[in-house]
Design a protein around this motif. Sequence first.
Motif, PDB file in Angstrom:
ATOM      1  N   HIS A 188       0.832  -1.201   0.000  1.00  0.00           N
ATOM      2  CA  HIS A 188       0.000   0.000   0.000  1.00  0.00           C
ATOM      3  C   HIS A 188       0.867   1.252   0.000  1.00  0.00           C
ATOM      4  N   GLY A 196      -4.015   3.931  -3.081  1.00  0.00           N
ATOM      5  CA  GLY A 196      -5.117   3.173  -3.676  1.00  0.00           C
ATOM      6  C   GLY A 196      -4.625   2.088  -4.604  1.00  0.00           C
ATOM      7  N   LYS A 197      -3.359   2.237  -5.056  1.00  0.00           N
ATOM      8  CA  LYS A 197      -2.763   1.207  -5.911  1.00  0.00           C
ATOM      9  C   LYS A 197      -2.354   0.015  -5.034  1.00  0.00           C
ATOM     10  N   ILE A 198      -2.406  -1.173  -5.611  1.00  0.00           N
ATOM     11  CA  ILE A 198      -2.011  -2.387  -4.885  1.00  0.00           C
ATOM     12  C   ILE A 198      -1.100  -3.200  -5.787  1.00  0.00           C
ATOM     13  N   GLU A 200      -0.312  -6.590  -6.329  1.00  0.00           N
ATOM     14  CA  GLU A 200      -0.707  -7.962  -5.992  1.00  0.00           C
ATOM     15  C   GLU A 200       0.407  -8.979  -6.229  1.00  0.00           C
ATOM     16  N   PRO A 258      -6.837  -8.010  -2.409  1.00  0.00           N
ATOM     17  CA  PRO A 258      -6.439  -6.652  -2.789  1.00  0.00           C
ATOM     18  C   PRO A 258      -7.678  -5.754  -2.740  1.00  0.00           C
ATOM     19  N   ALA A 260      -8.936  -2.162  -2.973  1.00  0.00           N
ATOM     20  CA  ALA A 260      -8.596  -0.780  -3.327  1.00  0.00           C
ATOM     21  C   ALA A 260      -9.249   0.255  -2.407  1.00  0.00           C
ATOM     22  N   ILE A 263      -7.297   0.710   0.365  1.00  0.00           N
ATOM     23  CA  ILE A 263      -5.973   1.105  -0.134  1.00  0.00           C
ATOM     24  C   ILE A 263      -4.858   0.100   0.195  1.00  0.00           C
TER      25      ILE A 263
END
Length: 275
Positions: A188, A196-198, A200, A258, A260, A263
């Motif tokens: 995070h 907000g991007k993950i 994975e 994940p 979003a 976050i």
Amino acid sequence: MAKIVAALAAAHDPLITAAEDVANPKQRSRIMHAFSELRSVLEASKPDVLVVFGTDHMNTFFLDNMPAFCIGIGPECMGPNENWLKIPAGPVPIDQSLARYLLEGLMEKGFDLSFAQEMPLDHAFMVPIHLLTPRRDLPIVPIFTNCAAPPLPTAKRCYQIGMALGELIGLYNSEVRVALLGTGGLSHWVGTPETGKINEPFDRRVLDLFCRGDGETLAAYTDPMIEEAGNGAHEIRNWITLLGAVRGKRGRVLAYEPIAPWITGVGLGLLDVEA
Ligand SMILES: [Fe+2]
């Protein structure tokens, strides 16, 4: 002699309690189910104390005085020191005998920890404590690691402290049953344009290494490698400390999602200490 009876890992994302409804209901339900499962494992292990590896988000420690590591040794910790978590504030008891023993033992082994008679806890500790021991009747030993204000202690150093802690607990001249909990992560970004991007793939690599009990590979992760999953991913240090404490034990993932709106790549797992 003391015995490690459980080794748990859990996200401490504050939005789990503060904004539960914004997550996808199916994802949220899988995470909350995993917290219930973790709580059952913890209770079944009949622990006398929970040693928690956590961090802080400029709520307890700030740039005026930022320890790399700090252990709470007072009679209790107050938490959370954030009023927006939807978690009631109050004391969590500390096992002062074990806390003092671990502090002195780590010092003797060459780890110069800070210590605090008063160490309020933020969501890094209080979200999992609230979800796993809601009655707060299990004494803790809180061990803070700076995961937020660089320069940070290296992943390798966290692994070494974990190994030392595992050895010390095994030599503790008491019959106490010790559960361990590492909190935080996974990927995070906090307070940056990427929030907000993950990441994975990163999260799944970390979880795979966790399940194999391969703390040594994780301990070799550099800060740039970790930052591919965001500034918040530095919190995997607490999982690495846990892996060091029960070196070589394999584990399993209870949930990974994940999420979003939260976050965060939210993960929970446990290591099989009896294997
Ligand atoms: Fe965090």
